[in-house]
Design a protein around this motif. Structure first.
Motif, PDB file in Angstrom:
ATOM      1  N   LEU A 143       0.821  -1.217   0.000  1.00 44.38           N
ATOM      2  CA  LEU A 143       0.000   0.000   0.000  1.00 44.38           C
ATOM      3  C   LEU A 143       0.851   1.262   0.000  1.00 44.38           C
ATOM      4  N   ASP A 144       2.007   1.214   0.652  1.00 42.39           N
ATOM      5  CA  ASP A 144       2.856   2.397   0.767  1.00 42.39           C
ATOM      6  C   ASP A 144       3.937   2.472  -0.305  1.00 42.39           C
ATOM      7  N   HIS A 145       4.018   1.467  -1.168  1.00 44.08           N
ATOM      8  CA  HIS A 145       5.081   1.439  -2.169  1.00 44.08           C
ATOM      9  C   HIS A 145       4.946   2.639  -3.116  1.00 44.08           C
ATOM     10  N   PRO A 146       6.019   3.361  -3.367  1.00 46.06           N
ATOM     11  CA  PRO A 146       5.916   4.561  -4.209  1.00 46.06           C
ATOM     12  C   PRO A 146       5.410   4.279  -5.610  1.00 46.06           C
ATOM     13  N   ASP A 147       5.714   3.107  -6.163  1.00 43.34           N
ATOM     14  CA  ASP A 147       5.256   2.808  -7.512  1.00 43.34           C
ATOM     15  C   ASP A 147       3.796   2.381  -7.545  1.00 43.34           C
ATOM     16  N   VAL A 148       3.268   1.929  -6.415  1.00 41.20           N
ATOM     17  CA  VAL A 148       1.820   1.738  -6.301  1.00 41.20           C
ATOM     18  C   VAL A 148       1.151   3.096  -6.171  1.00 41.20           C
ATOM     19  N   ARG A 149       1.725   3.955  -5.342  1.00 41.80           N
ATOM     20  CA  ARG A 149       1.149   5.282  -5.111  1.00 41.80           C
ATOM     21  C   ARG A 149       1.176   6.173  -6.351  1.00 41.80           C
ATOM     22  N   LYS A 150       2.097   5.901  -7.265  1.00 46.00           N
ATOM     23  CA  LYS A 150       2.128   6.660  -8.527  1.00 46.00           C
ATOM     24  C   LYS A 150       0.871   6.430  -9.349  1.00 46.00           C
ATOM     25  N   VAL A 151       0.312   5.243  -9.189  1.00 49.02           N
ATOM     26  CA  VAL A 151      -0.819   4.837 -10.023  1.00 49.02           C
ATOM     27  C   VAL A 151      -2.144   4.872  -9.271  1.00 49.02           C
ATOM     28  N   ILE A 152      -2.118   4.495  -8.002  1.00 53.86           N
ATOM     29  CA  ILE A 152      -3.341   4.321  -7.228  1.00 53.86           C
ATOM     30  C   ILE A 152      -3.528   5.461  -6.231  1.00 53.86           C
ATOM     31  N   ASP A 153      -4.683   6.089  -6.281  1.00 57.92           N
ATOM     32  CA  ASP A 153      -5.086   7.119  -5.323  1.00 57.92           C
ATOM     33  C   ASP A 153      -6.096   6.474  -4.381  1.00 57.92           C
ATOM     34  N   PHE A 154      -5.690   6.236  -3.137  1.00 61.01           N
ATOM     35  CA  PHE A 154      -6.549   5.523  -2.196  1.00 61.01           C
ATOM     36  C   PHE A 154      -7.649   6.403  -1.595  1.00 61.01           C
ATOM     37  N   ASP A 155      -7.795   7.599  -2.097  1.00 65.71           N
ATOM     38  CA  ASP A 155      -8.954   8.424  -1.750  1.00 65.71           C
ATOM     39  C   ASP A 155     -10.099   8.205  -2.722  1.00 65.71           C
ATOM     40  N   ARG A 156      -9.854   7.445  -3.778  1.00 63.91           N
ATOM     41  CA  ARG A 156     -10.873   7.132  -4.776  1.00 63.91           C
ATOM     42  C   ARG A 156     -11.053   5.615  -4.831  1.00 63.91           C
ATOM     43  N   PRO A 157     -12.229   5.139  -5.289  1.00 65.40           N
ATOM     44  CA  PRO A 157     -12.480   3.691  -5.303  1.00 65.40           C
ATOM     45  C   PRO A 157     -11.415   2.903  -6.059  1.00 65.40           C
ATOM     46  N   VAL A 158     -11.067   1.771  -5.475  1.00 58.72           N
ATOM     47  CA  VAL A 158     -10.039   0.875  -6.027  1.00 58.72           C
ATOM     48  C   VAL A 158     -10.598  -0.545  -6.035  1.00 58.72           C
ATOM     49  N   ALA A 159     -10.273  -1.309  -7.048  1.00 55.99           N
ATOM     50  CA  ALA A 159     -10.565  -2.739  -7.028  1.00 55.99           C
ATOM     51  C   ALA A 159      -9.269  -3.471  -6.693  1.00 55.99           C
ATOM     52  N   VAL A 160      -9.262  -4.165  -5.568  1.00 51.92           N
ATOM     53  CA  VAL A 160      -8.120  -4.997  -5.186  1.00 51.92           C
ATOM     54  C   VAL A 160      -8.405  -6.419  -5.628  1.00 51.92           C
ATOM     55  N   MET A 161      -7.450  -7.001  -6.345  1.00 50.67           N
ATOM     56  CA  MET A 161      -7.619  -8.351  -6.861  1.00 50.67           C
ATOM     57  C   MET A 161      -6.654  -9.305  -6.165  1.00 50.67           C
ATOM     58  N   LEU A 162      -7.221 -10.348  -5.571  1.00 49.75           N
ATOM     59  CA  LEU A 162      -6.454 -11.423  -4.937  1.00 49.75           C
ATOM     60  C   LEU A 162      -6.922 -12.728  -5.582  1.00 49.75           C
ATOM     61  N   VAL A 163      -6.524 -12.922  -6.809  1.00 45.82           N
ATOM     62  CA  VAL A 163      -7.036 -14.032  -7.620  1.00 45.82           C
ATOM     63  C   VAL A 163      -6.063 -15.211  -7.544  1.00 45.82           C
ATOM     64  N   ALA A 164      -6.567 -16.335  -7.026  1.00 40.87           N
ATOM     65  CA  ALA A 164      -5.759 -17.560  -6.883  1.00 40.87           C
ATOM     66  C   ALA A 164      -4.461 -17.277  -6.144  1.00 40.87           C
ATOM     67  N   LEU A 165      -4.561 -16.525  -5.062  1.00 38.83           N
ATOM     68  CA  LEU A 165      -3.369 -16.114  -4.314  1.00 38.83           C
ATOM     69  C   LEU A 165      -3.376 -16.589  -2.865  1.00 38.83           C
ATOM     70  N   LEU A 166      -4.472 -16.364  -2.149  1.00 38.67           N
ATOM     71  CA  LEU A 166      -4.455 -16.577  -0.702  1.00 38.67           C
ATOM     72  C   LEU A 166      -4.277 -18.034  -0.305  1.00 38.67           C
ATOM     73  N   HIS A 167      -4.562 -18.971  -1.206  1.00 41.91           N
ATOM     74  CA  HIS A 167      -4.301 -20.374  -0.831  1.00 41.91           C
ATOM     75  C   HIS A 167      -2.809 -20.668  -0.762  1.00 41.91           C
ATOM     76  N   PHE A 168      -1.971 -19.702  -1.149  1.00 40.05           N
ATOM     77  CA  PHE A 168      -0.524 -19.845  -0.968  1.00 40.05           C
ATOM     78  C   PHE A 168      -0.025 -19.110   0.275  1.00 40.05           C
TER      79      PHE A 168
END
Length: 272
Positions: A143-168
């Protein structure tokens, strides 16, 4: 091997561990890709001995991802997507699906495998899409990574995708806390897209297949329907809820007699 740093910065050296199978590269092999190593192929073939439906399953999961992206962009109006555990790029990928509907959609891809990062960076060069080498086990770092923050504004709606991930992610690694950290960072109107492997639909619960990952870089942790529901917290599930991935808003009935698919998927919205 070298690759550019995420976000188009200075090149940096990355080390790719080929001593153990990696889930992303095994997934690539299941999909018929070529971005994998002998160690990944051997583990994938062993997995298929106990779960012969896996190739059908990963394709069904991929189609679920396509439909989910179309939903959150076209119907949900989301213009920002954070795809965690993206895996090796397979076309069409998230940004291509989203851009076909809304070209201004911004996407940040995150994965912990350097080979995924290297391939993705090469394909995304010159776009408004970020590729970040990071691990879901450190959600705050994502969430705090600068390259995520360059693209994602967490004051506006975001879709977070955890597809076929959490079982790992094992229970000892606190998957509930990981997802809660991501959910809590999202504003009202955001979405969580999640799919997860299960043993519910097979008599042997696919325990032998899951055990193949004991020698991989991440174990496979199959969970029940009710356990997977917990990850959505107080988000509101979009109809039809948490279902086997082929049953989540299919584009058309599948005329083939498909085997049972042990992957649940759902999309949920954060309401005010």
């Amino acid at each position: 091997m070298t690759s550019p740093s995420s976000g188009g910065g200075r090149p940096q050296s990355i080390e790719i561990d080929t001593s153990k199978p990696h889930p992303a590269r095994m997934y690539d092999y299941f999909l018929g890709g070529k971005d994998n190593y002998e160690v990944d192929r051997e583990a994938a073939e062993e997995f298929m001995k106990s779960a012969p439906e896996v190739r059908v399953g990963v394709r069904a999961n991929r189609q679920f991802m396509h439909r989910a992206v179309r939903h959150v962009v076209a119907e949900g109006g989301v213009r920002q997507i954070l795809d965690v555990g993206t895996g090796l790029p397979t076309e069409p990928n998230v940004h291509q699906i989203a851009h076909a509907i809304a070209p201004d959609t911004r996407v940040a891809y995150v994965d912990n495998d350097p080979i995924v990062s290297a391939h993705s960076m090469a394909l995304m060069a010159g776009t408004d899409t970020s590729v970040v080498l990071a691990d879901v086990r450190d959600p705050r770092g994502i969430l705090d990574h600068p390259d995520v923050r360059k693209v994602i504004d967490f004051d506006r709606p975001v879709a977070v995708m955890l597809v076929a991930l959490l079982h790992f992610v094992s229970d000892a690694e606190d998957p509930d806390g990981i997802v809660a950290t991501l959910r809590d960072a999202l504003p009202t109107g955001s979405y969580l897209v999640l799919s997860h492997a299960t043993g519910d639909v097979h008599a042997d619960r696919r325990e032998n297949a899951a055990a193949v990952y004991n020698s991989a870089s991440a174990t496979m942790n199959l969970r029940t329907h009710s356990r997977i529901l917990d990850f959505f917290g107080d988000f509101t599930l979009v109809e039809p809820g948490l279902v086997p991935v082929p049953d989540w808003r299919p584009d058309a009935p599948d005329p083939r007699q498909a085997p049972p698919i042990g992957i649940y998927g759902a999309v949920a919205r954060k309401n005010g």
